[in-house]
Write a protein that holds these residues in place. Sequence first.
Motif, PDB file in Angstrom:
ATOM      1  N   GLY A   7       0.819  -1.215   0.000  1.00 39.91           N
ATOM      2  CA  GLY A   7       0.000   0.000   0.000  1.00 39.91           C
ATOM      3  C   GLY A   7       0.847   1.256   0.000  1.00 39.91           C
ATOM      4  N   LEU A   8       1.949   1.237   0.761  1.00 39.31           N
ATOM      5  CA  LEU A   8       2.860   2.386   0.756  1.00 39.31           C
ATOM      6  C   LEU A   8       3.439   2.600  -0.631  1.00 39.31           C
ATOM      7  N   TYR A   9       3.842   1.514  -1.289  1.00 34.74           N
ATOM      8  CA  TYR A   9       4.407   1.644  -2.629  1.00 34.74           C
ATOM      9  C   TYR A   9       3.398   2.255  -3.599  1.00 34.74           C
ATOM     10  N   PHE A  10       2.174   1.758  -3.597  1.00 33.18           N
ATOM     11  CA  PHE A  10       1.176   2.228  -4.556  1.00 33.18           C
ATOM     12  C   PHE A  10       0.778   3.685  -4.329  1.00 33.18           C
ATOM     13  N   ASN A  11       1.011   4.196  -3.135  1.00 32.76           N
ATOM     14  CA  ASN A  11       0.613   5.576  -2.832  1.00 32.76           C
ATOM     15  C   ASN A  11       1.777   6.558  -2.827  1.00 32.76           C
ATOM     16  N   LEU A  12       2.968   6.096  -3.195  1.00 30.09           N
ATOM     17  CA  LEU A  12       4.115   7.007  -3.266  1.00 30.09           C
ATOM     18  C   LEU A  12       3.923   8.037  -4.381  1.00 30.09           C
ATOM     19  N   PRO A  13       4.417   9.252  -4.202  1.00 30.86           N
ATOM     20  CA  PRO A  13       4.327  10.249  -5.278  1.00 30.86           C
ATOM     21  C   PRO A  13       5.363  10.028  -6.378  1.00 30.86           C
ATOM     22  N   ILE A  14       6.442   9.285  -6.069  1.00 32.08           N
ATOM     23  CA  ILE A  14       7.497   9.034  -7.049  1.00 32.08           C
ATOM     24  C   ILE A  14       7.819   7.544  -7.065  1.00 32.08           C
ATOM     25  N   GLU A  15       8.474   7.102  -8.127  1.00 35.12           N
ATOM     26  CA  GLU A  15       8.829   5.694  -8.272  1.00 35.12           C
ATOM     27  C   GLU A  15      10.216   5.457  -7.677  1.00 35.12           C
ATOM     28  N   PRO A  16      10.360   4.466  -6.770  1.00 36.47           N
ATOM     29  CA  PRO A  16      11.679   4.176  -6.191  1.00 36.47           C
ATOM     30  C   PRO A  16      12.614   3.549  -7.217  1.00 36.47           C
ATOM     31  N   ASN A  17      13.913   3.671  -6.955  1.00 30.60           N
ATOM     32  CA  ASN A  17      14.922   3.104  -7.837  1.00 30.60           C
ATOM     33  C   ASN A  17      14.829   1.587  -7.849  1.00 30.60           C
ATOM     34  N   LEU A  18      14.746   0.986  -9.046  1.00 29.51           N
ATOM     35  CA  LEU A  18      14.514  -0.452  -9.171  1.00 29.51           C
ATOM     36  C   LEU A  18      15.680  -1.263  -8.619  1.00 29.51           C
ATOM     37  N   SER A  19      16.906  -0.851  -8.888  1.00 24.92           N
ATOM     38  CA  SER A  19      18.075  -1.604  -8.396  1.00 24.92           C
ATOM     39  C   SER A  19      18.080  -1.652  -6.869  1.00 24.92           C
ATOM     40  N   PHE A  20      17.791  -0.516  -6.258  1.00 17.47           N
ATOM     41  CA  PHE A  20      17.736  -0.462  -4.795  1.00 17.47           C
ATOM     42  C   PHE A  20      16.620  -1.356  -4.262  1.00 17.47           C
ATOM     43  N   VAL A  21      15.486  -1.366  -4.954  1.00 15.10           N
ATOM     44  CA  VAL A  21      14.342  -2.180  -4.540  1.00 15.10           C
ATOM     45  C   VAL A  21      14.689  -3.665  -4.599  1.00 15.10           C
ATOM     46  N   ILE A  22      15.358  -4.090  -5.662  1.00 18.46           N
ATOM     47  CA  ILE A  22      15.728  -5.509  -5.802  1.00 18.46           C
ATOM     48  C   ILE A  22      16.670  -5.932  -4.680  1.00 18.46           C
ATOM     49  N   ILE A  23      17.636  -5.076  -4.351  1.00 22.43           N
ATOM     50  CA  ILE A  23      18.562  -5.373  -3.252  1.00 22.43           C
ATOM     51  C   ILE A  23      17.792  -5.512  -1.937  1.00 22.43           C
ATOM     52  N   CYS A  24      16.855  -4.585  -1.690  1.00 21.19           N
ATOM     53  CA  CYS A  24      16.047  -4.632  -0.461  1.00 21.19           C
ATOM     54  C   CYS A  24      15.174  -5.888  -0.429  1.00 21.19           C
ATOM     55  N   LEU A  25      14.666  -6.300  -1.588  1.00 16.08           N
ATOM     56  CA  LEU A  25      13.838  -7.504  -1.657  1.00 16.08           C
ATOM     57  C   LEU A  25      14.648  -8.735  -1.267  1.00 16.08           C
ATOM     58  N   ILE A  26      15.861  -8.831  -1.781  1.00 16.80           N
ATOM     59  CA  ILE A  26      16.727  -9.970  -1.465  1.00 16.80           C
ATOM     60  C   ILE A  26      17.054  -9.995   0.024  1.00 16.80           C
ATOM     61  N   PHE A  27      17.398  -8.813   0.581  1.00 15.67           N
ATOM     62  CA  PHE A  27      17.735  -8.746   2.003  1.00 15.67           C
ATOM     63  C   PHE A  27      16.534  -9.066   2.883  1.00 15.67           C
ATOM     64  N   SER A  28      15.348  -8.616   2.477  1.00 13.52           N
ATOM     65  CA  SER A  28      14.150  -8.874   3.292  1.00 13.52           C
ATOM     66  C   SER A  28      13.841 -10.373   3.339  1.00 13.52           C
ATOM     67  N   ILE A  29      13.995 -11.061   2.207  1.00  9.94           N
ATOM     68  CA  ILE A  29      13.769 -12.512   2.175  1.00  9.94           C
ATOM     69  C   ILE A  29      14.810 -13.230   3.034  1.00  9.94           C
ATOM     70  N   ALA A  30      16.051 -12.770   2.937  1.00  3.30           N
ATOM     71  CA  ALA A  30      17.124 -13.379   3.733  1.00  3.30           C
ATOM     72  C   ALA A  30      16.860 -13.199   5.227  1.00  3.30           C
ATOM     73  N   PHE A  31      16.429 -12.003   5.626  1.00  5.83           N
ATOM     74  CA  PHE A  31      16.161 -11.731   7.040  1.00  5.83           C
ATOM     75  C   PHE A  31      15.055 -12.631   7.579  1.00  5.83           C
ATOM     76  N   LEU A  32      14.057 -12.934   6.744  1.00  3.84           N
ATOM     77  CA  LEU A  32      12.951 -13.778   7.191  1.00  3.84           C
ATOM     78  C   LEU A  32      13.424 -15.174   7.557  1.00  3.84           C
ATOM     79  N   PHE A  33      14.490 -15.653   6.897  1.00  2.86           N
ATOM     80  CA  PHE A  33      14.998 -16.994   7.168  1.00  2.86           C
ATOM     81  C   PHE A  33      16.116 -16.991   8.213  1.00  2.86           C
TER      82      PHE A  33
END
Length: 663
Positions: A43-69
Amino acid sequence: MIRKFSLPDNKINSYNFYMQELLENQSVNMFLWIPFLMAFGAGLYFNLPIEPNLSFVIICLIFSIAFLFITKRILFRIIALFVFGFCYASVFTYVINTPQIPRNLHDIEITGTVEKIDYTDDKSRIYIKTKASEINAGNSKTAVIRVSAKPELTLPNIRDTIRAKVGLFKPSGSDAPGTFDYSRWAYFNNLSATGYINSYETIKKSSESNISKLRDHLHKTSNSFLADTLVLGYKSAVPETDNEIWTATGIGHVWSISGFHITLVSGWLFAIFYFIFRAIAPVAKRISARIPALIFAWFGLLFYLFLSGVDVATVRAFLMTTLIFAAFIFGRNAISMRNVCVAFCAIFLMNPHYVMQPGFQLSFAAIFGLVWLWNDVKPRLPNNKILKILYTATLTSIVATIFTAPFVIAHFYSLPIYGLLGNLILLPIFSVAIMPLVILGTLTSGLGWTWPLATAEIIYKFTLGLGIKIAELPYATLTLPYVSNYALMFFIIGFMCLMFIRPIKIKINYILFSVMIFIGISIIVFTPKPIFYATKDHELVAFANNGKLEFNKSRASNHYFTFDTWKQLNGERTGTSNKRRKHDKGLYLYETGKFNLAYIQKFIPLQKHIVDLCNDDNIDYIVSYFYIDAPKCNHKILRDGFVIYKSGKVSYTTTNRPWHNPR
């Protein structure tokens, strides 16, 4: 001398022990928070006024999955789930990359394949898959467009290849900050453009068969809007005047195939197959008849899912029923919060934008409320069978209404007051008479047996008469103020606290629920209403005067729904007339206590007044239908879509996300 206040040691120890015990008691329900944490991130992503940097997002996605395990700390997992929801929505947006047209196109010729036809009350909508290059929609291979056909136009067949003359419109963005963004909805539903079709010729007839052709065949043979809505899933086939009655009586959900329909169909299918397998002695001796009955009923439901158009509410109900069937087969608890959350996660991973759509929100809000009522609260029921049925129906309706109310108000700006009465009187008629007759009639219409549908329509007219009487009661529909995303967030957190927090001695879940609801209501009360509105192209503007909006024109072809959206934001009922504001030789002056604004819609008045307006210190804002290049006056000139509040604050609508701009 200042004395420090401190609690006695025994009270501190008691408090610490209580808090530790309370936190330990929550471990059972930790899983239930997972889908909501992901949904809040999306929901936060869909309501942002600007689009986040894709490379940064992919890195955060990988780290978030790693943290869950890796980590077992609750706080880190909460953050990781929120980040995962945010990043997953961002990556999903990039991957689907729905092609978009950069501007409106008129009288163009395209060649494509008819994917499906959606039947509404007053027109038909044809979905055509064509080459993206034919509509200038970027580098993608194919694009899907939806065009409306006039009633006199003979419709093509599903899967036919046609050459058509069409006009296409770029899906429009939100009409004001925080309101429905149609371009975002179209992007995540694989729709590149909407428009109209003037004529077509069939290039190649298709002989292949699929579920869309079957739906179209059943539509033609049944020739009934009841079959279209209750079986085939065409949402807008109900006459508009009738639809208003059903909404006012609180049973508008009947016309969107969801849990109500899936429950009825699954019950009928199970009963039929159960008696069949009970009658087969070799099967009944070796295995409980309910197991093969559940399996065959599930396949029947799967067929109904595709026959009804695979809407998100239907998918939710189907997944829930699948989990319930599996639980019955393996001897587990059938209906539980965990199963609802599993279905939530599955649909979220299919398309994270579903969490922003009304059907998803209303469907899950109702089912969460009902599971909480019967699994956790477990109200005592009367011994009398009739009273038990009435009590159960009343409680179910009340809880479903309470849990869905914030979403109904947020999306429709109104609330049906007599929903309980409508559900108690009208819903049983649909359940035991209209639904079974319509399903039977839809299947037998191809054989010429139309009496079930004819009977269903007679009962429908009688039921509509009852609905009209309920809708005509005083204050049947209550118009309510705008619910912002912040207020809605607190409402959701409040319901989560109520359902998921396990109290020990003090009913802490009810306390937190009350606090969150109070905060949400306070946000609604203290959120100011705009007093000036402008579309992105400045073709349509509205001025607030004595609590009512005045528009610069009585209609605008490019902004058909904008009138209603702005009126709803202003707390006005739709369908009522508004005054048209007069101009002085092409110039609109709007003077308030905090700011003065000049709006110019025509070129000659703009040319005549622009210099004086720029030099006039009493004019704070200039809004023009035509582009103005005036570097010394840019601090006054407002561009794009926006609203202005009484304080003079300007809030712009978001226009630079992937669903607004073709890549």
